[in-house]
Design an enzyme around this catalytic site. Structure first.
Site, mmCIF file in Angstrom:
data_model
loop_
_atom_site.group_PDB
_atom_site.id
_atom_site.type_symbol
_atom_site.label_atom_id
_atom_site.label_comp_id
_atom_site.label_asym_id
_atom_site.label_seq_id
_atom_site.Cartn_x
_atom_site.Cartn_y
_atom_site.Cartn_z
ATOM 1 N N ARG A 144 0.833 -1.208 0.000
ATOM 2 C CA ARG A 144 0.000 0.000 0.000
ATOM 3 C C ARG A 144 0.873 1.266 0.000
ATOM 4 O O ARG A 144 0.496 2.297 -0.543
ATOM 5 C CB ARG A 144 -0.954 -0.019 1.206
ATOM 6 C CG ARG A 144 -2.067 -1.054 1.047
ATOM 7 C CD ARG A 144 -2.968 -1.134 2.256
ATOM 8 N NE ARG A 144 -3.725 0.074 2.530
ATOM 9 C CZ ARG A 144 -4.907 0.372 2.006
ATOM 10 N NH1 ARG A 144 -5.474 -0.456 1.154
ATOM 11 N NH2 ARG A 144 -5.526 1.480 2.326
ATOM 12 N N CYS A 236 -14.159 4.558 8.817
ATOM 13 C CA CYS A 236 -15.284 4.401 7.882
ATOM 14 C C CYS A 236 -16.162 3.249 8.364
ATOM 15 O O CYS A 236 -16.623 2.436 7.568
ATOM 16 C CB CYS A 236 -14.781 4.193 6.460
ATOM 17 S SG CYS A 236 -13.836 2.683 6.241
HETATM 18 C C1 LIG Z 1 -8.547 3.544 6.367
HETATM 19 S S1 LIG Z 1 -7.044 3.109 5.637
HETATM 20 C C2 LIG Z 1 -6.307 4.684 5.350
HETATM 21 C C3 LIG Z 1 -6.896 5.427 4.187
HETATM 22 C C4 LIG Z 1 -6.130 6.705 3.867
HETATM 23 N N1 LIG Z 1 -5.991 7.546 5.039
HETATM 24 C C5 LIG Z 1 -6.788 7.508 2.779
HETATM 25 O O1 LIG Z 1 -7.534 8.453 3.088
HETATM 26 O O2 LIG Z 1 -6.562 7.206 1.596
HETATM 27 C C6 LIG Z 1 -6.110 2.538 7.017
HETATM 28 C C7 LIG Z 1 -4.649 2.239 6.727
HETATM 29 O O3 LIG Z 1 -4.040 1.802 7.942
HETATM 30 C C8 LIG Z 1 -3.084 0.802 7.636
HETATM 31 N N2 LIG Z 1 -2.870 -0.052 8.832
HETATM 32 C C9 LIG Z 1 -3.245 -1.331 9.031
HETATM 33 N N3 LIG Z 1 -2.861 -1.759 10.242
HETATM 34 C C10 LIG Z 1 -2.235 -0.733 10.832
HETATM 35 C C11 LIG Z 1 -1.610 -0.554 12.098
HETATM 36 N N4 LIG Z 1 -1.576 -1.529 13.016
HETATM 37 N N5 LIG Z 1 -1.045 0.628 12.353
HETATM 38 C C12 LIG Z 1 -1.088 1.639 11.454
HETATM 39 N N6 LIG Z 1 -1.671 1.518 10.235
HETATM 40 C C13 LIG Z 1 -2.234 0.349 9.937
HETATM 41 C C14 LIG Z 1 -3.682 0.053 6.479
HETATM 42 O O4 LIG Z 1 -2.657 -0.584 5.730
HETATM 43 C C15 LIG Z 1 -4.412 1.137 5.697
HETATM 44 O O5 LIG Z 1 -3.619 1.629 4.668
#
Ligand SMILES: C[S@@+](CC[C@H](N)C(=O)[O-])C[C@H]1O[C@@H](n2cnc3c(N)ncnc32)[C@H](O)[C@@H]1O
Length: 299
Positions: A144, A236
């Protein structure tokens, strides 16, 4: 509660304290899978007088709409245009724009960290207002992070640093920022309202697992905010366990933090919190739904 609700739907409606009528409308919206609304945010590459090359809805109905955000008219071929491939605008969900509306109440930061940044929507929405000279977009997931990098390069956010640290590593780093964005990984219940499959997202194991992770992320995130600085927590998903309860967990343990009123979101005030917090459900016609709470660390 109506008999035909699934166990998960019934549980969620109870937790949201919806009346019978509200619950019926909410579940109908979830099951319709037709609540996604698209938006585009202009990138720093787009000149100040740029207008998207497709028909857009008038913005007057959305007083919280962030600057440089447009709502394409139904059927607009947003991603087919060469301006899109040239990075003049970025396509995202209208709910994501709604979640960022609280940035209206934040003075222009000198430094900011988007802790969960991929694919880059919240960073783009921040850049549409004021991209601090010192902005870091962080993403723990390597694949990502690659997409995040591509989007940031395409849309021309040259001062942005891209990192891949875990929140606990940031928390221990000693670095502090004026603004932190925590767009937390969540159970993604709003995917249902967009017509996407998300098995288990209404069940307790998925919700509680995410809430635990979100509390951990927030405990680390608050260590990265300078006194007087702000943190915008967004998800979300609908379940209060991942939203109001995560914020209340932080406020109870850290009295130097307070939640801040966001006047432009007044119509969305959560009735599940005794502090200012905002939630949008798919029945409100603004997209699939989301949660936002702006916090400030007292100086
Ligand atoms: C809701 S998405 C973010 C969307 C982004 N902010 C946008 O507006 O395009 C949450 C993100 O948190 C990451 N993530 C997953 N586990 C996590 C963790 N333990 N700590 C921090 N980030 C994490 C995921 O890979 C994902 O990209």
């Amino acid at each position: 509660m109506q008999e035909e609700f699934s166990k998960g739907e019934e549980r969620l409606c109870e937790r949201l304290r919806l009346s019978g009528e509200e619950a019926a409308a909410f579940v109908q919206a979830l099951r319709s899978g037709a609540c996604a609304r698209k938006a585009v945010v202009l990138s720093p590459r787009a000149p100040a007088d740029y207008a998207p090359p497709f028909a857009c809805e008038p913005a007057d109905a959305y007083p919280w709409l962030p600057p440089r955000v447009f709502i394409p008219a139904p059927g607009a071929a947003v991603t087919a245009h060469e301006d899109y491939r040239a990075g003049l605008y970025y396509a995202l969900d209208l709910s994501s724009c709604w979640e960022s509306a609280a940035l209206d109440c934040v003075p222009p930061p000198r430094s900011s960290l988007d802790l969960c940044a991929a694919p880059g929507g919240k960073t783009m929405l921040l850049a549409a207002r004021y991209l601090p000279a010192d902005h870091t977009a962080n993403e723990v997931n390597a694949a990502r992070r690659g997409i995040l990098r591509q989007n940031i390069e395409l849309c021309g956010l040259p001062g942005t640093t891209i990192t891949g640290l875990r929140p606990d590593q940031w928390g221990a780093s000693g670095r502090v920022f004026d603004l932190l964005l925590v767009d937390a990984p969540c159970s993604g219940q709003s995917l249902l309202a967009k017509g996407l499959r998300n098995p288990g997202c209404l069940g307790a194991p998925m919700v509680n697992g995410n809430a635990k992770r979100q509390r951990g992320i927030m405990l680390a995130a608050i260590r990265c905010v300078a006194p007087g600085g702000h943190l915008l927590y967004t998800t979300c998903t609908y379940d209060p366990e991942e939203n109001e309860k995560v914020v209340s967990y932080i406020l109870r343990r850290h009295p130097e933090w307070q939640a801040v009123q966001v006047p432009c979101l007044q119509g969305f005030a959560s009735r599940l919190a005794d502090f200012p917090a905002y939630r949008m459900l798919p029945v409100q016609g603004v997209g699939a739904g989301g949660f936002a709470c702006l916090l400030q660390r007292m100086g």
